[in-house]
Design an enzyme around this catalytic site. Sequence first.
Site, PDB file in Angstrom:
ATOM      1  CE  LYS A 141      21.202 133.526  79.586  1.00 53.70           C
ATOM      2  NZ  LYS A 141      21.853 132.274  79.145  1.00 53.70           N
ATOM      3  CG  ASP A 190      25.032 133.277  80.391  1.00 51.20           C
ATOM      4  OD1 ASP A 190      24.768 132.451  79.509  1.00 51.20           O
ATOM      5  OD2 ASP A 190      25.512 134.402  80.114  1.00 51.20           O
TER       6      ASP A 190
END
Length: 449
Positions: A130, A170
């Site tokens: 991430k 995201d």
Amino acid sequence: MVAGLDEKLEPIYQDVLRRNPGETEFHQAVHEVLETLGPVLVKYPEFAEHKIIQRICEPERQIIFRVPWQDDRGNTHINRAFRVEFNSALGPYKGGMRFHPSVYLGIIKFLGFEQIFKNGLTGLPIGGGKGGSDFDPKGRSDAEIMRFCQSMMTELYRHIGEYTDVPAGDIGVGQREIGYLFGQYKRITNRYESGVFTGKGLDWGGSRARREATGYGAVFFTQEMLQVRGDSLEGKTCVVSGSGNVAIYAIEKIHALGGRVIACSDSNGVIVDKNGLDLDLIKQIKEVERRRISAYAEERRDASYLPDGSIWTVPCEVALPCATQNELNGKDAATLVSQGCIAVAEGANMPTTPEGIKVFQESGIAFGPGKAANAGGVATSALEMQQNASRDSWSFEYTEERLREIMMNIHRDCHETAEEFGAPGNYVVGANTAGFLRVANAMVALGLV
Ligand code: NDP
């Protein structure tokens, strides 16, 4: 002693706290997984022998760097960016990039940790990672967003690649940002390496149904949970928090399956429209004009806008938190249950606090954790990588059908694993255990690396 942890796992968790001070969201994500793994270690003692849990809690690599950029008036800004390459036992690191002022290492590590198990659950060859930055895109011009993305990629490019680490979107990172990031990667490397990024536009290597995938997938998962109970979404009154990528396409699929979504939100307030939300209007406000959700009430007289209101006070039968972490606490959960909610599926990552999860589980309603319920986004990203690798482009219908099958398999896997480990109907146990087993087995097979 930390409540809920097995005696073998408690010292491991203490070590995580000691080694990662102040990273509260990361601690929460680790605790939530470790809490469910006691029975796994009893059944498979080799994982303790190989110190799999200690290894899985330590990222393989963490990159932190400065991103300097200039705004339209020539002022200089400095942001901090992160890429946490958590676990590559199953494939290249895979996970989105988040642009939000709240981003710091603890948020990226919680998201990266969750991603390991989620990606394992999809059954596809993707590891967990991430990234993101504390950059706030709100109110910034396209040119400012582009300069920021280019500056970020000027460092990030050396750490990513289609066989190494494959970012995606995201919060705060959609197709516009992915375009600027991918464009700069292409320029620096002189390679049209489509598989280095997912969430791309259709004309430049993207996949049909990727934009819709997380929201649609969460609704497919909800439908499966209801079906096990002999029920369906048909005729159900629903609320969906947020009004971004995940929320919009969750609303779209709920409407397609006969449910009615009456409320959504953004970080400023909540819209309630008892007639059912007008999704075209929401798309226009959010995807085209990039305005606040309050604009909905200006266009629809029957709708009400609750500034700073909580969406969880709106009575519903199905609730999908699709905004951000820890947006639904114990009190909210109790309100939802007392007002007749029978199913909750997490479109967002870790939106329900541990107290909230406890309330849902004790009440016996269907609760689908994000690792399982929102895995459709990353699964379709893996399908985008497949299309890129074969220089192919699939139809919307075919891609959506693959997504639906994957969500049904994830649901079945979670359901059966929960039963096998003595917790029938507990999708938290099912998701954590099934995801963990896939990653842990690969880690043992690959040796101490
Ligand atoms: P977007 O940026 O498209 O939308 C986020 C939405 O949530 C916006 O409406 C935003 O409102 C709202 N929101 C953000 N922060 C807060 C807050 N602190 N309080 C209230 N509302 C807030 O992001 P996504 O839809 O992509 O992501 C939403 C969630 O889903 C995140 O948890 C993400 O990690 C998760 N997720 C996303 C995937 C994807 O494919 N995009 C895949 C799997 C999970 P505002 O505009 O006011 O900030």
